[in-house]
Design a protein around this motif. Structure first.
Motif, mmCIF file in Angstrom:
data_model
loop_
_atom_site.group_PDB
_atom_site.id
_atom_site.type_symbol
_atom_site.label_atom_id
_atom_site.label_comp_id
_atom_site.label_asym_id
_atom_site.label_seq_id
_atom_site.Cartn_x
_atom_site.Cartn_y
_atom_site.Cartn_z
ATOM 1 N N ARG A 12 0.710 -1.236 -0.163
ATOM 2 C CA ARG A 12 -0.108 -0.056 0.203
ATOM 3 C C ARG A 12 0.937 1.341 0.201
ATOM 4 O O ARG A 12 0.403 2.308 -0.303
ATOM 5 N N GLY A 13 2.048 0.972 0.142
ATOM 6 C CA GLY A 13 2.858 2.252 0.403
ATOM 7 C C GLY A 13 3.129 2.897 1.786
ATOM 8 O O GLY A 13 3.625 4.123 1.731
ATOM 9 N N ASP A 14 2.505 2.151 2.687
ATOM 10 C CA ASP A 14 2.543 3.021 4.052
ATOM 11 C C ASP A 14 3.764 2.542 5.050
ATOM 12 O O ASP A 14 4.718 2.161 4.108
ATOM 13 N N GLN A 15 3.578 2.586 6.294
ATOM 14 C CA GLN A 15 4.628 2.184 6.968
ATOM 15 C C GLN A 15 5.012 0.590 6.794
ATOM 16 O O GLN A 15 3.851 -0.216 6.912
ATOM 17 N N TYR A 16 6.189 0.216 6.994
ATOM 18 C CA TYR A 16 6.314 -1.227 7.023
ATOM 19 C C TYR A 16 7.616 -1.381 7.791
ATOM 20 O O TYR A 16 8.318 -0.438 8.047
ATOM 21 N N ALA A 17 8.114 -2.633 8.305
ATOM 22 C CA ALA A 17 9.109 -2.891 9.083
ATOM 23 C C ALA A 17 9.709 -4.241 8.889
ATOM 24 O O ALA A 17 8.998 -4.952 8.541
ATOM 25 N N ILE A 18 11.068 -4.378 8.966
ATOM 26 C CA ILE A 18 11.995 -5.576 8.731
ATOM 27 C C ILE A 18 12.344 -5.526 10.187
ATOM 28 O O ILE A 18 12.910 -5.144 10.708
ATOM 29 N N ALA A 19 11.785 -6.832 10.879
ATOM 30 C CA ALA A 19 12.330 -6.791 12.291
ATOM 31 C C ALA A 19 13.356 -8.155 12.538
ATOM 32 O O ALA A 19 12.869 -9.166 12.006
ATOM 33 N N LEU A 33 15.182 -3.117 14.162
ATOM 34 C CA LEU A 33 13.929 -2.729 13.523
ATOM 35 C C LEU A 33 14.183 -1.807 12.448
ATOM 36 O O LEU A 33 14.577 -0.774 12.718
ATOM 37 N N ALA A 34 14.175 -2.230 11.185
ATOM 38 C CA ALA A 34 14.208 -1.447 10.093
ATOM 39 C C ALA A 34 12.831 -0.832 9.631
ATOM 40 O O ALA A 34 12.036 -1.539 9.165
ATOM 41 N N CYS A 35 12.592 0.566 9.284
ATOM 42 C CA CYS A 35 11.442 1.168 9.182
ATOM 43 C C CYS A 35 11.902 2.211 7.786
ATOM 44 O O CYS A 35 12.034 3.112 7.929
ATOM 45 N N PRO A 36 11.689 1.558 6.716
ATOM 46 C CA PRO A 36 12.118 2.305 5.417
ATOM 47 C C PRO A 36 11.408 3.349 5.077
ATOM 48 O O PRO A 36 11.934 4.238 4.291
ATOM 49 N N ASN A 37 10.118 3.345 5.621
ATOM 50 C CA ASN A 37 9.297 4.538 5.099
ATOM 51 C C ASN A 37 9.137 5.715 6.456
ATOM 52 O O ASN A 37 8.149 6.524 6.104
ATOM 53 N N LEU A 38 9.728 5.205 7.368
ATOM 54 C CA LEU A 38 9.591 6.163 8.756
ATOM 55 C C LEU A 38 10.325 7.627 8.497
ATOM 56 O O LEU A 38 11.484 7.587 8.280
ATOM 57 N N PRO A 39 9.571 8.794 8.739
ATOM 58 C CA PRO A 39 10.352 10.126 8.674
ATOM 59 C C PRO A 39 11.499 9.961 9.631
ATOM 60 O O PRO A 39 11.442 9.515 10.580
ATOM 61 N N LEU A 40 12.657 10.643 9.317
ATOM 62 C CA LEU A 40 13.654 10.987 10.327
ATOM 63 C C LEU A 40 13.367 11.743 11.460
ATOM 64 O O LEU A 40 13.681 11.586 12.501
ATOM 65 N N THR A 41 12.237 12.635 11.290
ATOM 66 C CA THR A 41 11.799 13.697 12.132
ATOM 67 C C THR A 41 10.496 12.985 12.781
ATOM 68 O O THR A 41 9.761 12.264 12.201
ATOM 69 N N PRO A 120 -5.899 9.716 17.320
ATOM 70 C CA PRO A 120 -5.012 8.343 17.322
ATOM 71 C C PRO A 120 -4.143 8.705 15.732
ATOM 72 O O PRO A 120 -4.356 9.112 14.998
ATOM 73 N N ILE A 121 -2.797 7.981 16.349
ATOM 74 C CA ILE A 121 -2.121 8.172 15.044
ATOM 75 C C ILE A 121 -2.145 6.416 14.646
ATOM 76 O O ILE A 121 -1.547 5.532 15.197
ATOM 77 N N ARG A 122 -2.519 6.450 13.273
ATOM 78 C CA ARG A 122 -2.590 4.974 12.735
ATOM 79 C C ARG A 122 -1.634 4.623 11.650
ATOM 80 O O ARG A 122 -1.723 5.183 10.706
ATOM 81 N N ILE A 123 -0.808 3.887 12.172
ATOM 82 C CA ILE A 123 0.199 3.493 11.176
ATOM 83 C C ILE A 123 0.280 1.892 11.496
ATOM 84 O O ILE A 123 0.100 1.265 12.251
ATOM 85 N N ASP A 124 0.870 1.158 10.243
ATOM 86 C CA ASP A 124 0.961 -0.113 10.018
ATOM 87 C C ASP A 124 2.279 -0.614 10.788
ATOM 88 O O ASP A 124 3.251 0.150 10.793
ATOM 89 N N SER A 125 2.366 -1.971 11.394
ATOM 90 C CA SER A 125 3.515 -2.844 11.494
ATOM 91 C C SER A 125 4.244 -2.038 12.842
ATOM 92 O O SER A 125 3.882 -1.350 13.580
ATOM 93 N N GLN A 126 5.441 -2.786 12.995
ATOM 94 C CA GLN A 126 6.333 -2.657 14.141
ATOM 95 C C GLN A 126 7.111 -1.120 14.208
ATOM 96 O O GLN A 126 7.701 -0.712 14.919
ATOM 97 N N ALA A 127 6.792 -0.400 12.897
ATOM 98 C CA ALA A 127 7.098 0.905 13.033
ATOM 99 C C ALA A 127 6.635 1.694 14.206
ATOM 100 O O ALA A 127 7.121 2.580 14.572
ATOM 101 N N LYS A 128 5.641 1.318 14.620
ATOM 102 C CA LYS A 128 4.814 2.105 15.970
ATOM 103 C C LYS A 128 5.846 1.826 16.946
ATOM 104 O O LYS A 128 5.801 2.625 17.827
ATOM 105 N N TYR A 129 6.433 0.700 17.302
ATOM 106 C CA TYR A 129 7.249 0.626 18.251
ATOM 107 C C TYR A 129 8.479 1.316 18.103
ATOM 108 O O TYR A 129 8.782 1.908 19.229
ATOM 109 N N GLY A 130 8.908 1.471 16.988
ATOM 110 C CA GLY A 130 10.078 2.501 16.551
ATOM 111 C C GLY A 130 9.864 3.906 16.928
ATOM 112 O O GLY A 130 10.440 4.329 17.683
#
Ligand SMILES: Nc1ncnc2c1ncn2[C@@H]1O[C@H](COP(=O)(O)O)[C@@H](O)[C@H]1OP(=O)(O)O
Ligand SMILES: [Mg+2]
Length: 217
Positions: A12-19, A33-41, A120-130
């Motif tokens: 879908r092009g949203d958040q995802y993670a490689i854990a 935890l790699a989150c390739p789509n998560l903003p640095l800020t 709520p901040i709704r995002i996919d995957s373990q990117a939430k933990y990051g």
């Protein structure tokens, strides 16, 4: 060693993670935890994107060593800490993007009882933990629908990334997650995450909300 790759949010092009996590005797001792789509800020500053909208974060934690975040371009890692917010009115919370993965009506009731004002901040995957480990939000609520059993690879890396950053991860009864029972986590009702100060308030709000939502006999 437990490893979780991608799921449909990637498509879908949203958040995802490689854990990746290392378990020793049922205890998580290392997590990446790699989150390739998560903003640095911070996601808190959604309107204020980092220069060039830079994305791509790596979070890593070793038991007793704290949690670090490193841009995926390889520049230096920085130590991160969960939010220090003590007043729930100033807290914001994460939940699954997918309503099929977590009961949004229940988390909304919990947030209301706590006095959380932010949506709520709704995002996919373990990117939430990051994102939580670096204080983008103070709370993560995860309440799968009845019958779903959580898998260890969906939580092991995220769990150590948050706890080494000073957070607490428990089930809805306040018990720590038990990674020693094979591929499933036998959690009571759901998974809740926040800082040490907010956890007692959150647990109360969760207990009250579950009682309210329980079918009357
Ligand atoms: N019905 C479900 N309820 C809760 N979680 C689910 C459900 N189906 C799949 N999942 C898992 O939730 C994780 C992502 O959760 P979210 O993005 O909502 O936080 C995925 O790893 C996914 O597992 P899988 O990787 O096997 O598809
Ligand atoms: Mg998965």
């Amino acid at each position: 060693m437990v490893f979780d790759v991608l799921h449909c949010s990637f498509l879908r092009g949203d958040q995802y993670a490689i854990a990746l996590a290392l378990l020793d005797g049922g205890k998580v001792v290392l997590g990446v935890l790699a989150c390739p789509n998560l903003p640095l800020t911070s996601l808190k500053d959604a309107g204020q994107h980092s220069p060039n909208n830079e994305v791509g974060c790596l979070f890593f934690a070793e038991v007793g060593g704290g949690t670090y975040m490193q841009p995926l371009d390889g520049s230096s890692a920085v130590k991160v800490q969960v939010s220090a917010v003590e007043n729930p009115e100033e807290a914001s919370f994460f939940e699954s993007y997918e309503a099929a993965h977590s009961m949004h009506d229940l988390s909304s009731l919990i947030a209301q009882k706590l006095g959380v004002k932010a949506p709520p901040i709704r995002i996919d995957s373990q990117a939430k933990y990051g994102a939580l480990s670096r204080g983008d939000g103070a709370i993560y609520l995860r309440f799968p629908h009845k019958g779903y059993r959580e898998k260890i690879w969906d939580h092991a890396a995220g769990c150590i990334v948050v706890t080494e950053a000073g957070g607490v991860v428990t089930d809805a009864a306040g018990q720590p997650l038990d990674f020693s029972k094979g591929k499933h986590l036998d959690v009571d009702t759901g998974i809740i995450v926040t800082n040490q100060k907010l956890m007692p308030l959150l647990l109360n709000a969760v207990k009250e909300s579950l009682k309210e939502k329980a079918p009357s006999s």
